[in-house]
Design an enzyme around this catalytic site. Structure first.
Site, short mmCIF file in Angstrom:
data_model
loop_
_atom_site.label_atom_id
_atom_site.label_comp_id
_atom_site.label_asym_id
_atom_site.label_seq_id
_atom_site.Cartn_x
_atom_site.Cartn_y
_atom_site.Cartn_z
N LYS A 15 18.66 -31.96 10.98
CA LYS A 15 19.26 -33.38 10.39
C LYS A 15 20.87 -32.84 10.74
O LYS A 15 21.49 -31.84 10.63
CB LYS A 15 19.06 -33.66 9.01
CG LYS A 15 19.49 -32.46 8.07
CD LYS A 15 20.96 -32.59 7.55
CE LYS A 15 21.27 -31.02 6.71
NZ LYS A 15 22.69 -30.80 6.59
N ASP A 142 16.90 -30.44 1.17
CA ASP A 142 16.81 -31.38 2.41
C ASP A 142 15.40 -31.29 3.22
O ASP A 142 15.14 -31.94 4.00
CB ASP A 142 17.40 -30.37 3.45
CG ASP A 142 19.28 -30.15 3.40
OD1 ASP A 142 19.48 -31.33 2.59
OD2 ASP A 142 19.76 -29.50 3.76
P1 ATP Z 1 20.73 -25.17 4.66
O1 ATP Z 1 19.52 -26.02 4.37
O2 ATP Z 1 20.68 -24.57 3.29
O3 ATP Z 1 21.97 -26.24 4.69
P2 ATP Z 1 21.01 -24.27 6.91
O4 ATP Z 1 20.48 -25.48 7.70
O5 ATP Z 1 22.28 -24.00 7.16
O6 ATP Z 1 20.72 -24.32 5.65
P3 ATP Z 1 18.61 -22.80 7.72
O7 ATP Z 1 18.31 -22.66 9.08
O8 ATP Z 1 17.95 -23.51 7.01
O9 ATP Z 1 20.29 -23.07 7.51
O10 ATP Z 1 18.73 -21.40 7.15
C1 ATP Z 1 19.24 -20.83 5.79
C2 ATP Z 1 18.62 -19.58 5.53
O11 ATP Z 1 17.15 -19.61 5.12
C3 ATP Z 1 18.64 -18.50 6.24
O12 ATP Z 1 19.48 -17.57 5.95
C4 ATP Z 1 17.36 -18.29 6.75
O13 ATP Z 1 17.08 -16.58 6.81
C5 ATP Z 1 16.36 -18.54 5.62
N1 ATP Z 1 15.04 -18.99 6.07
C6 ATP Z 1 13.94 -18.99 5.38
N2 ATP Z 1 13.02 -19.54 5.94
C7 ATP Z 1 13.49 -20.06 7.18
C8 ATP Z 1 13.01 -20.61 8.26
N3 ATP Z 1 11.70 -21.24 8.03
N4 ATP Z 1 13.57 -21.19 9.25
C9 ATP Z 1 15.05 -20.73 9.06
N5 ATP Z 1 15.59 -20.07 8.19
C10 ATP Z 1 14.69 -19.62 7.17
#
Ligand code: ATP
Length: 302
Positions: A15, A142
Site C-alpha cells: 500500500k 495496516d
Molecule cells: P509498517 O507496516 O509498520 O509501516 P513497513 O511497511 O515500513 O512497516 P514492513 O516491511 O512491514 O515495513 O516491516 C516492518 C518490520 O516488521 C520489519 O522490521 C520486519 O523485520 C518485521 N516483520 C515481521 N514479519 C514480517 C514479514 N512477514 N514481512 C516483512 N517484515 C516483517
C-alpha cells in the site's frame, strides 16, 4: 495427506498513502490518523502447506531482514486464526517477498493478510471477509487494508476503512531506498519536530476524493500529502534528493510512502511512468525503481 497437492497460494498487495494526516499523540501511545490507502499491484505471496506446527520460511527481496520466529507477522496471523477457529493443526508458511522490507509499504501486513486467506482455505474454515477483517485488525493497523485492497479512507489508527470510488487506474513508480526506516522512530521524530505546537485532528480534504473519482493524475498529484514526510527526510536527508530527482524527470508528484524510506512518483500514463522509472533506476538516488499500477485488489487466493 499429500503435502504438494494440498498447498494453497495467496497474495496481498503493498500500500501507499495518498494522504497521511497524523493527529496528536494519544494517551495510549498511538497517533490518530486519517489516511487514504491505495493498493499497488506489487505483491508478496504466501504458500501454506499442511504441517503439525506453525513455522515460517522467508525468501525473496530483503528476506534476510525478516524474522522467522513467532514474531513474523505471517506466523502471528496463522496463530491468531488457529486460536479463533479452534484449529489444532499447524501450517508451514513459505513467504515470497517482492515488497521492500521496512519500506513504508506495509509488506509485513500484506504477508499477514495473505496468510489469513491462505490458512482459511487450507484449514477449510470458510470464514467470511468480515470475520477475517476482524482478525486482521487484531494483527496490526495496516492488515485490514491489505485484506481489502482497492482505495480506502482509513481512520482511527488506520484500521477503520471506508471504500473510496476510483474512476480509472494510476501509474506509479516505486523507488526503493538502500536501507529501511523504523516506523516507531519516524513517528518519534515527528513528535520531536512538532514539540510545542498544537496539533489538530487529522483530516483528509475533498480534493483527493474528487481527483480519484475523475481518474485525473494531475489533480491527484496536487492533492497528495504525507505528514510523516518531513520526519522521514529529517532522519534520512538523501530522500529529499530522491524526491527532487523524480520531479526533475517530470513526475506529476513525488511523495514518501508512509513512514518511508520508499518514495513513490506519479506518472501521467504508463509510457511516462516507464521513462520515469528508467531515469530513476539509472540514477544513484535509489536502489531500484519499478512501474506499478493502482488500485489493486486485496489479499486473495491465486
Ligand atoms: P509498517 O507496516 O509498520 O509501516 P513497513 O511497511 O515500513 O512497516 P514492513 O516491511 O512491514 O515495513 O516491516 C516492518 C518490520 O516488521 C520489519 O522490521 C520486519 O523485520 C518485521 N516483520 C515481521 N514479519 C514480517 C514479514 N512477514 N514481512 C516483512 N517484515 C516483517
Amino acid at each position: 495427506m499429500d503435502v504438494e497437492g494440498a498447498q494453497v497460494l495467496a497474495r496481498a498487495p503493498a500500500k501507499i498513502n495518498l494522504v497521511l494526516s497524523v493527529g496528536p499523540l494519544r494517551a495510549d501511545g498511538h497517533h490518530e490518523l486519517a489516511s487514504v490507502f491505495h493498493a499497488l499491484d506489487l505483491y508478496d505471496e504466501v504458500v501454506a502447506y499442511p504441517a503439525e506446527e506453525i513455522s515460517v520460511a522467508v525468501r525473496g527481496l530483503h528476506s534476510d531482514r525478516v524474522p522467522v520466529d513467532d514474531t513474523n507477522l505471517a506466523s502471528r496471523a496463522a496463530a491468531v486464526l488457529a486460536d479463533y477457529a479452534g484449529v489444532r493443526t499447524g501450517v508451514q508458511l513459505d513467504v515470497r517477498k517482492r515488497i521492500p522490507v521496512a519500506g513504508g509499504l506495509a509488506g509485513g501486513s500484506a504477508d499477514a493478510a495473505a496468510t489469513l486467506v491462505a490458512c482459511d482455505a487450507l484449514w477449510d474454515l470458510g470464514l467470511g471477509r468480515g470475520e477475517l477483517a476482524m482478525l486482521a485488525a487484531r494483527l496490526g493497523s495496516d492488515v485490514p487494508f491489505a485484506l481489502a485492497g482497492g482505495t480506502s479512507l482509513g481512520t482511527g489508527r488506520g484500521e477503520q476503512l471506508t471504500a473510496v470510488m476510483v474512476g480509472g487506474t494510476f501509474q506509479w513508480v516505486v523507488a526503493m531506498a538502500r536501507g529501511g526506516l523504523s516506523t516507531p522512530e519516524v513517528y518519534a521524530e515527528l513528535d520531536r519536530l512538532r514539540a510545542g505546537e498544537t496539533v489538530g485532528r487529522p483530516t483528509v480534504g475533498h480534493d483527493v476524493f474528487a481527483a480519484l473519482r475523475a481518474g485525473d493524475p494531475v489533480a491527484l498529484g496536487a492533492s497528495m500529502h504525507n505528514d510523516l514526510q518531513e520526519a522521514a527526510c529529517s532522519l534520512l536527508p538523501s530522500l529529499r534528493t530522491t524526491l527532487d530527482t523524480g520531479m526533475d524527470f517530470g513526475a506529476v508528484a513525488a511523495i514518501v510512502s508512509g513512514s518511508g524510506p520508499t518514495c513513490v512518483f506519479l506518472g501521467r500514463d504508463s509510457e511516462h511512468a516507464e521513462d520515469l522509472a528508467a531515469g530513476l533506476a539509472a540514477s544513484e538516488v535509489c536502489a531500484d525503481a519499478w512501474v506499478v499500477t493502482g488500485p489493486a485488489p486485496g489479499a486473495r487466493l491465486v
